[in-house]
Design a protein around this motif. Structure first.
Motif, PDB file in Angstrom:
ATOM      1  N   GLU A  66      38.457  27.944  54.142  1.00 41.46           N
ATOM      2  CA  GLU A  66      37.986  26.885  53.246  1.00 41.46           C
ATOM      3  C   GLU A  66      37.399  27.437  51.942  1.00 41.46           C
ATOM      4  O   GLU A  66      37.253  26.703  50.976  1.00 41.46           O
ATOM      5  CB  GLU A  66      36.978  26.002  53.983  1.00 41.46           C
ATOM      6  CG  GLU A  66      37.650  25.154  55.042  1.00 41.46           C
ATOM      7  CD  GLU A  66      36.705  24.607  56.101  1.00 41.46           C
ATOM      8  OE1 GLU A  66      35.479  24.883  56.039  1.00 41.46           O
ATOM      9  OE2 GLU A  66      37.203  23.911  57.012  1.00 41.46           O
ATOM     10  N   GLN A  67      37.076  28.709  51.905  1.00 43.64           N
ATOM     11  CA  GLN A  67      36.561  29.337  50.692  1.00 43.64           C
ATOM     12  C   GLN A  67      37.635  30.094  49.915  1.00 43.64           C
ATOM     13  O   GLN A  67      37.369  30.579  48.813  1.00 43.64           O
ATOM     14  CB  GLN A  67      35.427  30.300  51.043  1.00 43.64           C
ATOM     15  CG  GLN A  67      34.220  29.594  51.617  1.00 43.64           C
ATOM     16  CD  GLN A  67      33.099  30.552  51.922  1.00 43.64           C
ATOM     17  OE1 GLN A  67      32.735  31.370  51.093  1.00 43.64           O
ATOM     18  NE2 GLN A  67      32.560  30.445  53.122  1.00 43.64           N
ATOM     19  N   CYS A  68      38.824  30.209  50.482  1.00 48.66           N
ATOM     20  CA  CYS A  68      39.898  30.964  49.828  1.00 48.66           C
ATOM     21  C   CYS A  68      40.504  30.172  48.676  1.00 48.66           C
ATOM     22  O   CYS A  68      40.569  28.941  48.720  1.00 48.66           O
ATOM     23  CB  CYS A  68      41.011  31.284  50.839  1.00 48.66           C
ATOM     24  SG  CYS A  68      40.529  32.500  52.080  1.00 48.66           S
ATOM     25  N   ALA A  69      40.962  30.898  47.680  1.00 50.36           N
ATOM     26  CA  ALA A  69      41.725  30.275  46.597  1.00 50.36           C
ATOM     27  C   ALA A  69      43.046  29.775  47.174  1.00 50.36           C
ATOM     28  O   ALA A  69      43.513  30.246  48.222  1.00 50.36           O
ATOM     29  CB  ALA A  69      41.987  31.302  45.497  1.00 50.36           C
ATOM     30  N   LEU A  70      43.647  28.803  46.480  1.00 46.27           N
ATOM     31  CA  LEU A  70      44.941  28.275  46.908  1.00 46.27           C
ATOM     32  C   LEU A  70      46.030  28.782  45.975  1.00 46.27           C
ATOM     33  O   LEU A  70      45.803  28.941  44.775  1.00 46.27           O
ATOM     34  CB  LEU A  70      44.921  26.745  46.907  1.00 46.27           C
ATOM     35  CG  LEU A  70      43.873  26.076  47.802  1.00 46.27           C
ATOM     36  CD1 LEU A  70      43.965  24.561  47.676  1.00 46.27           C
ATOM     37  CD2 LEU A  70      44.012  26.519  49.250  1.00 46.27           C
ATOM     38  N   ASP A  71      47.220  29.015  46.536  1.00 45.93           N
ATOM     39  CA  ASP A  71      48.343  29.435  45.702  1.00 45.93           C
ATOM     40  C   ASP A  71      49.014  28.212  45.080  1.00 45.93           C
ATOM     41  O   ASP A  71      48.550  27.074  45.247  1.00 45.93           O
ATOM     42  CB  ASP A  71      49.328  30.303  46.495  1.00 45.93           C
ATOM     43  CG  ASP A  71      50.061  29.551  47.602  1.00 45.93           C
ATOM     44  OD1 ASP A  71      50.025  28.299  47.663  1.00 45.93           O
ATOM     45  OD2 ASP A  71      50.717  30.233  48.423  1.00 45.93           O
ATOM     46  N   GLU A  72      50.122  28.418  44.384  1.00 46.21           N
ATOM     47  CA  GLU A  72      50.808  27.328  43.691  1.00 46.21           C
ATOM     48  C   GLU A  72      51.364  26.270  44.639  1.00 46.21           C
ATOM     49  O   GLU A  72      51.638  25.147  44.227  1.00 46.21           O
ATOM     50  CB  GLU A  72      51.922  27.894  42.791  1.00 46.21           C
ATOM     51  CG  GLU A  72      52.996  28.678  43.520  1.00 46.21           C
ATOM     52  CD  GLU A  72      52.631  30.140  43.823  1.00 46.21           C
ATOM     53  OE1 GLU A  72      53.416  30.794  44.525  1.00 46.21           O
ATOM     54  OE2 GLU A  72      51.560  30.613  43.397  1.00 46.21           O
ATOM     55  N   ASP A  73      51.516  26.620  45.931  1.00 44.51           N
ATOM     56  CA  ASP A  73      51.997  25.659  46.928  1.00 44.51           C
ATOM     57  C   ASP A  73      50.863  25.000  47.703  1.00 44.51           C
ATOM     58  O   ASP A  73      51.109  24.277  48.678  1.00 44.51           O
ATOM     59  CB  ASP A  73      52.956  26.354  47.903  1.00 44.51           C
ATOM     60  CG  ASP A  73      54.199  26.871  47.220  1.00 44.51           C
ATOM     61  OD1 ASP A  73      54.715  26.172  46.311  1.00 44.51           O
ATOM     62  OD2 ASP A  73      54.669  27.970  47.580  1.00 44.51           O
ATOM     63  N   LYS A  75      48.628  26.609  49.496  1.00 44.14           N
ATOM     64  CA  LYS A  75      48.310  27.393  50.693  1.00 44.14           C
ATOM     65  C   LYS A  75      47.169  28.350  50.380  1.00 44.14           C
ATOM     66  O   LYS A  75      47.038  28.855  49.259  1.00 44.14           O
ATOM     67  CB  LYS A  75      49.539  28.191  51.163  1.00 44.14           C
ATOM     68  CG  LYS A  75      50.720  27.323  51.571  1.00 44.14           C
ATOM     69  CD  LYS A  75      50.417  26.578  52.844  1.00 44.14           C
ATOM     70  CE  LYS A  75      51.654  25.837  53.342  1.00 44.14           C
ATOM     71  NZ  LYS A  75      51.415  25.210  54.632  1.00 44.14           N
ATOM     72  N   ALA A  76      46.365  28.628  51.387  1.00 43.93           N
ATOM     73  CA  ALA A  76      45.237  29.541  51.208  1.00 43.93           C
ATOM     74  C   ALA A  76      45.733  30.959  50.964  1.00 43.93           C
ATOM     75  O   ALA A  76      46.695  31.401  51.591  1.00 43.93           O
ATOM     76  CB  ALA A  76      44.344  29.509  52.439  1.00 43.93           C
ATOM     77  N   ILE A  77      45.080  31.647  50.062  1.00 43.88           N
ATOM     78  CA  ILE A  77      45.321  33.085  49.868  1.00 43.88           C
ATOM     79  C   ILE A  77      44.274  33.771  50.728  1.00 43.88           C
ATOM     80  O   ILE A  77      43.097  33.850  50.357  1.00 43.88           O
ATOM     81  CB  ILE A  77      45.191  33.472  48.381  1.00 43.88           C
ATOM     82  CG1 ILE A  77      46.228  32.711  47.554  1.00 43.88           C
ATOM     83  CG2 ILE A  77      45.335  34.973  48.213  1.00 43.88           C
ATOM     84  CD1 ILE A  77      46.069  32.865  46.053  1.00 43.88           C
ATOM     85  N   LEU A  78      44.680  34.217  51.902  1.00 45.23           N
ATOM     86  CA  LEU A  78      43.751  34.732  52.907  1.00 45.23           C
ATOM     87  C   LEU A  78      43.311  36.145  52.527  1.00 45.23           C
ATOM     88  O   LEU A  78      44.040  37.110  52.698  1.00 45.23           O
ATOM     89  CB  LEU A  78      44.409  34.713  54.289  1.00 45.23           C
ATOM     90  CG  LEU A  78      43.487  34.941  55.474  1.00 45.23           C
ATOM     91  CD1 LEU A  78      42.429  33.838  55.553  1.00 45.23           C
ATOM     92  CD2 LEU A  78      44.278  34.991  56.767  1.00 45.23           C
ATOM     93  N   GLY A  79      42.121  36.223  52.005  1.00 48.95           N
ATOM     94  CA  GLY A  79      41.605  37.511  51.598  1.00 48.95           C
ATOM     95  C   GLY A  79      40.373  37.305  50.732  1.00 48.95           C
ATOM     96  O   GLY A  79      39.975  36.168  50.474  1.00 48.95           O
ATOM     97  N   PRO A  80      39.764  38.372  50.298  1.00 50.41           N
ATOM     98  CA  PRO A  80      40.254  39.737  50.417  1.00 50.41           C
ATOM     99  C   PRO A  80      40.012  40.296  51.817  1.00 50.41           C
ATOM    100  O   PRO A  80      39.110  39.872  52.525  1.00 50.41           O
ATOM    101  CB  PRO A  80      39.416  40.498  49.392  1.00 50.41           C
ATOM    102  CG  PRO A  80      38.138  39.734  49.298  1.00 50.41           C
ATOM    103  CD  PRO A  80      38.515  38.297  49.534  1.00 50.41           C
TER     104      PRO A  80
END
Length: 188
Positions: A66-73, A75-80
Motif C-alpha cells: 500500500e506504500q509502493c509507487a504504482l507503475d503505468e498499469d 500495479k505496485a512497484i514492489l521495492g526497494p
C-alpha cells in the motif's frame, strides 16, 4: 556478519544476512507453516497456530504494498528490496519478493476462508494481491531473444553473471507458485 561477534546468547545469526534484507524472507518462512496445514489439515491447529502467523505476514505485505509507487498499469512497484545474493540494494519487483508476497496473500485468503473469519482482511489481501505484477521478463539473445524472467525491474538477461541460486526460478521452486497445473502462459 561474523557469528563470533553476534550478541545473542547462542552467538548465532537469525538468518543469512543477504536473504534477511529481502521482502520475500517473511513469506518464505510462512510457506513452511502453511505447508504444515496442507499436509496435515487440522482445523484447530490452523485456527490456533497457523492462521495467526499467516495473517500477520499478510498484513505486513499489505502495509508494504500500500506504500509502493504504482507503475503505468496501476500495479505496485514492489521495492526497494534486494535480490538474494545477486543484486545491488534497492532493486524492485524481484521474483523472490513477488513470489512470496503472492504465496502469503493467497495462503492467508485460503486459511481465513476455511476458518470463516476476517472478511474485511480477506478483501484487503485480495485487493493487494491484484496490485502485484506477474514477473518482469527480458529477451535473452543467447536463446534467440526468448523472454526469460528478469532478476528485477529493468534487469537485462546478463544482469547476474553467475548464479549461486537462480532467483528467476523461485516461482517454480521453492516458491510453488508456478507448477505442473499452472496455465500454459504462466509456465512459458
Amino acid at each position: 556478519t561474523d557469528p563470533a561477534n553476534c550478541t545473542g546468547k547462542n552467538r548465532r545469526q537469525i538468518s543469512y544476512m543477504p536473504w534477511g534484507y529481502t521482502m520475500g524472507m517473511s513469506g518464505m518462512a510462512v510457506q513452511n507453516v502453511w505447508n504444515c496445514y496442507l499436509y496435515d489439515p487440522d482445523p484447530d491447529y490452523l485456527r490456533e497456530r497457523i492462521y495467526p502467523v499467516l495473517k500477520e505476514v499478510a498484513v505486513f505485505y499489505c502495509s508494504y504494498i500500500e506504500q509502493c509507487a504504482l507503475d503505468e498499469d496501476g500495479k505496485a512497484i514492489l521495492g526497494p528490496s534486494f535480490n538474494p545474493e545477486h543484486a545491488p540494494f534497492g532493486t524492485d519487483d524481484n521474483p523472490y519478493d513477488l513470489t512470496y508476497a503472492k504465496y502469503t496473500l493467497d495462503a492467508a485468503v485460503k486459511a481465513a476462508s476455511l476458518l470463516k473469519v476476517d472478511d474485511q482482511l480477506v478483501r484487503r489481501f485480495k485487493a493487494n494481491r491484484t496490485l502485484l505484477i506477474d514477473y518482469h521478463t527480458t529477451p535473452d539473445p543467447e536463446q534467440g531473444d526468448k523472454s526469460i524472467v528478469a532478476n528485477w525491474r529493468n534487469a537485462k538477461h546478463d544482469a547476474v553473471k553467475m548464479y549461486n541460486i537462480s532467483t528467476p526460478l523461485i516461482p517454480l521452486f521453492p516458491g510453488e507458485y508456478v507448477n505442473w497445473f499452472s496455465p500454459d502462459e504462466e509456465k512459458a
